[in-house]
Design an enzyme around this catalytic site. Structure first.
Site, PDB file in Angstrom:
ATOM      1  N   ASP A   1      70.481 -98.840 134.982  1.00 59.46           N
ATOM      2  CA  ASP A   1      70.501 -97.833 136.044  1.00 59.46           C
ATOM      3  C   ASP A   1      71.475 -96.697 135.695  1.00 59.46           C
ATOM      4  OD1 ASP A   1      69.905 -96.897 138.818  1.00 59.46           O
ATOM      5  OD2 ASP A   1      72.052 -97.283 139.072  1.00 59.46           O
TER       6      ASP A   1
ATOM      7  N   LYS B   1      70.626 -92.657 134.815  1.00 58.47           N
ATOM      8  CA  LYS B   1      71.315 -91.533 135.457  1.00 58.47           C
ATOM      9  C   LYS B   1      71.942 -90.613 134.411  1.00 58.47           C
ATOM     10  CE  LYS B   1      72.329 -94.051 139.726  1.00 58.47           C
ATOM     11  NZ  LYS B   1      73.351 -94.736 140.551  1.00 58.47           N
TER      12      LYS B   1
END
Length: 803
Positions: free
Chosen positions: A661, A665
């Protein structure tokens, strides 16, 4: 004297006719001097024309005629209408026998509608004790012999009218509209909507103080209320503005109505028979305030196109075109061309378009041979929207709004004064185009139609935030947020007027299976403009819809990070589609939840600022884990279990702990700097021991204590006054195509900004050439459904403000 004119809907059976009688009674009781002009009742003229068509082919016209007679007589069986019915029977019988009819016969048939209307109304008024008299306008208005569209002989008609009213003072004359007679006393008609013309001629001849035109609406509106629900009534118009309206399709006015009134400066008031307490719209010579007044529509038209490269610099082309049009009695409402005359567009009545094309082909036959003219064609199914009062200096606003909504006008032109702009659009786009323009230029709220995909924690919170704030936003910003669709992976709830606060139950009970094509079709069917699709899923499959949505007029907003982290080829394709279709794609919540990180980086990069490094804590979940683990003397597994129990992690905590994750990003930010990195190139330190990465979630949750020896060792080996932070870092020569992207666990001094992080805050440092060693710092809540939803909400408002 006032002239009252009542339209066909006003005189229809039941409430209509009763209201008309009541209005006349009221004026007589007040002592007002009035004369009344009437149209045929209900749809009489259309009915008479339909029966004529059936009779001409020897069809069963008698059944239709009996139905017509029954409606016209209605419950008023004591009123003698036999003479008119007998004339119709004979005329139709003759047409049926011959199998054809002339314009003269057609006028005789059509005239019976007004005659029946005036006779019936007169009889009802007399029975009410009002001194009323049936007046046949054929004895007053003398015309030429152009049947179907006769022109009054002004001096003779005026003399007849003045003399008649002189002899019939103190009487309420009920006058037939629409009809007159020629020098041989043969019946003529003044063209469709000619009853308005009759009324304005009488007002002129009699020097009336006002012409009151009673219809079925409260007056003239900023747009047709049947097409634009937000249309507003206009209190005052000038004759010039009304004339523009009449010329461009406003059915409430007849183009010829205005001139007789303008000559004598007689006010025209448009009133509602069914709401006659309303003051309606007053039309006078006195100018009111400047600005756009109304949108008028011209339907049943076609566009005739003449194209030819050889016409460049050639004179006399327009003259030849207009000669052809004049010789064939074809009226041109709009002509548009470039100064080069290489392309000329003419808007004509739809039923005259083919004839116009054929006659133009004859006229330009030699030009085809010389290849000066390449093509003459007809574009059917178009409509004209005229913006009355539009100044070209502000025309970019409605025009841009149309383009944003995937409506590209075929052509446009403006009047010499520059105060009336007309657009030709596809007929299928008319309603949507009208609503887009109306919402842009009038003082009504611009409606933003939103489809929300995913209604879990973030999506559901967003929906409720919008519903709770919608009224305040409309008052403050003039933007009406309308959620017309809520969908999950299997079903959708649709409501063009907006979903209710009870949406959760409604989607369970009324949700239907759907495809993306169904939602696009629904938006098109209901002419929904200013479309936004919001993706609150975490689905890679849903991202495949982005390009289709953009191509069909949707702006995109996403809290889903997948689209920005797929292959760089898809990333470029999506942005090319967005640019081609002039659509926006906002995703501020992809990194840092509601923090203004992406916008800041975009602005810096766009301004030419050289960003040298971005570093920070990208995950609110992992921020919580290591902030607490560093501050407390407890095992890592206890902190991890606490985060799981409080719902800070994904249902499978390994999705947070693996670091992907954070890697996604970081990749999103890299691509904002035009770097072409792929996800595989991000170096990610996986926080999960290798032997715990596979297997079921349930099995994993029983083995959390196996994290403790690993992380206790890491914690104990730090330098004094240091803490653990899981960070993402983008560095390297960021002026090249690719950067160095690294996700890792680091130990930092406690007294630094990064070391002092608390709770589940996200933290970002942006290093630039201008700022040197002092980074721009952005810090705040980096997780939570409410924060993320509020960030998505902010993106919705940003798009709503555009244009």
């Amino acid at each position: 004297m006032k002239i009252l004119k009542f339209g066909g809907k006003s005189l229809s059976n039941g409430d209509g006719l009763n209201k008309v009688v009541s209005i006349i009674e009221d004026k007589v009781n007040k002592g007002e001097e009035i004369a009344v002009v009437v149209s045929a009742r209900g749809n009489a003229t259309d009915d008479l024309e339909a029966i004529l068509g059936v009779a001409a082919v020897n069809g069963d016209y008698k059944t239709l005629l009996e139905k017509f007679k029954a409606y016209q007589q209605s419950t008023y069986t004591d009123v003698d209408l036999a003479a008119e019915f007998t004339i119709l029977e004979k005329l139709y019988e003759g047409v049926s026998l011959i199998g054809d009819y002339s314009a003269k016969i057609k006028d005789q048939i059509f005239s019976q509608g007004e005659l029946l209307s005036a006779k019936l109304l007169t009889a009802i008024l007399v029975k009410k004790g009002i001194t009323a008299q049936f007046t046949d306008a054929r004895n007053l208005l003398k015309t030429d012999s152009k049947f179907g569209d006769a022109q009054p002989l002004d001096q003779l008609s005026k003399k007849n009218v003045v003399q008649y009213f002189k002899e019939h003072k103190g009487i309420v004359n009920i006058i037939t509209g629409f009809i007159g007679s020629n020098s041989k006393n043969e019946t003529t008609t003044l063209g469709r909507n000619g009853s308005n013309y009759t009324a304005s001629l009488l007002a002129n001849y009699l020097n009336a103080t006002e012409l009151q035109n009673y219809t079925h609406v409260d007056g003239i509106y900023t747009a047709n209320p049947d097409l634009v629900s937000d249309a507003k009534k206009i209190d005052h118009l000038t004759f010039n503005e009304a004339n523009e309206l009449a010329n461009f399709g406003a059915t409430i006015l007849h183009a010829k109505t205005i001139i007789p009134l303008l000559e004598k400066n007689i006010p025209l008031r448009i009133l509602n028979t069914f709401n006659h307490e309303n003051n309606g719209t007053l039309i006078t010579s006195n100018p009111s305030k400047e600005g756009i007044k109304t949108l008028s529509v011209l339907e049943n038209v076609a566009l005739v196109n003449l194209e030819g490269r050889g016409l460049l610099g050639k004179t006399g082309v327009d003259a030849r075109i207009f000669r052809v049009m004049g010789d064939n009695d074809i009226s041109v409402s709009i002509i548009s061309q470039g100064s080069s005359e290489r392309g000329i567009g003419l808007v004509v009545a739809a039923d005259k378009a083919t004839k116009a094309m054929i006659e133009l082909e004859k006229e330009f036959e030699n030009d085809f041979y010389s290849k000066d003219v390449n093509k003459i064609s007809v574009t059917d199914d178009v409509s004209v929207i005229s913006i009355i009062g539009q100044d070209l200096s502000t025309f970019h606003q409605p025009y841009t709004a149309l383009i944003r909504n995937k409506i590209v006008p075929i052509l446009f032109n403006n009047t010499v004064t520059g105060k009336n702009v007309s657009l030709v659009v596809q007929k299928s786009e008319l309603t949507k185009a009208l609503n887009v323009i109306h919402g842009e230029i009038f003082g009504v709220s611009k409606k933003i139609n939103i489809a929300i995909f995913g209604h879990g924690l973030v999506g559901g919170t967003l929906i409720n935030q919008i519903l709770e704030s919608a009224d305040a936003i409309e008052k403050r910003k003039g933007v009406k947020l309308n959620i017309f669709a809520i969908a999950n992976s299997s079903s959708v709830l649709l409501n063009k007027n907006g979903i209710s606060p009870n949406w959760k139950n409604e989607i369970q009970n009324n949700g239907v299976i759907y495809t993306m094509k169904d939602i696009i079709a629904y938006a098109n069917e209901h002419h929904l403009a200013n479309l936004i699709a919001v993706d609150n899923t975490a689905s890679a499959a849903f991202v495949e819809n982005y390009i289709t949505l953009a191509e069909n007029g949707f702006d995109l907003i996403s809290s889903n990070k997948v689209a920005n982290t797929l292959s760089y080829d898809f990333y470029k394709e999506l942005r090319a589609t967005l640019e081609k279709n002039q659509k926006n794609y906002l995703y501020e919540t992809n990194v840092g939840a509601g923090l203004p990180l992406i916008d800041t980086i975009k602005l810096l990069h766009l301004s030419g600022e050289n960003i040298t490094k971005i570093k920070g804590v990208f995950s609110g979940t992992l921020s919580y884990l290591f902030n607490n683990f560093s501050a407390k003397d407890v095992p890592f597994s206890d902190i991890l279990k606490e985060a799981i129990d409080n719902g800070y992690t994904e249902p499978d905590p390994r999705e947070d702990l693996c670091g992907n994750d954070v890697g996604r990003k970081l990749l999103i930010l890299a691509r904002e700097l035009d770097l072409q990195n792929e996800f595989e190139e991000v170096q990610i330190q996986n926080l999960i021991p290798e032997h715990l990465r596979e297997g079921s979630v349930a099995d994993f949750l029983t083995k959390l204590k196996e994290f403790d020896p690993i992380y206790n060792k890491i914690k104990s080996e730090q330098q004094p006054n240091h803490v653990l932070r899981y960070i993402g870092e983008l560095s390297g020569d960021l002026q090249n195509d690719k950067g160095n992207l690294e996700v890792k666990l680091v130990s930092v001094p406690m007294d630094t900004a990064l070391g002092g992080l608390k709770g589940s805050d996200s933290f970002f440092e942006i290093y630039t050439e201008s700022y040197g060693d002092r980074p721009i710092v952005i810090q705040g809540a980096g997780a939570g459904s409410a924060v993320t939803a509020r960030g998505v909400f902010g993106d919705i408002l940003r798009i709503s403000d555009k244009g």
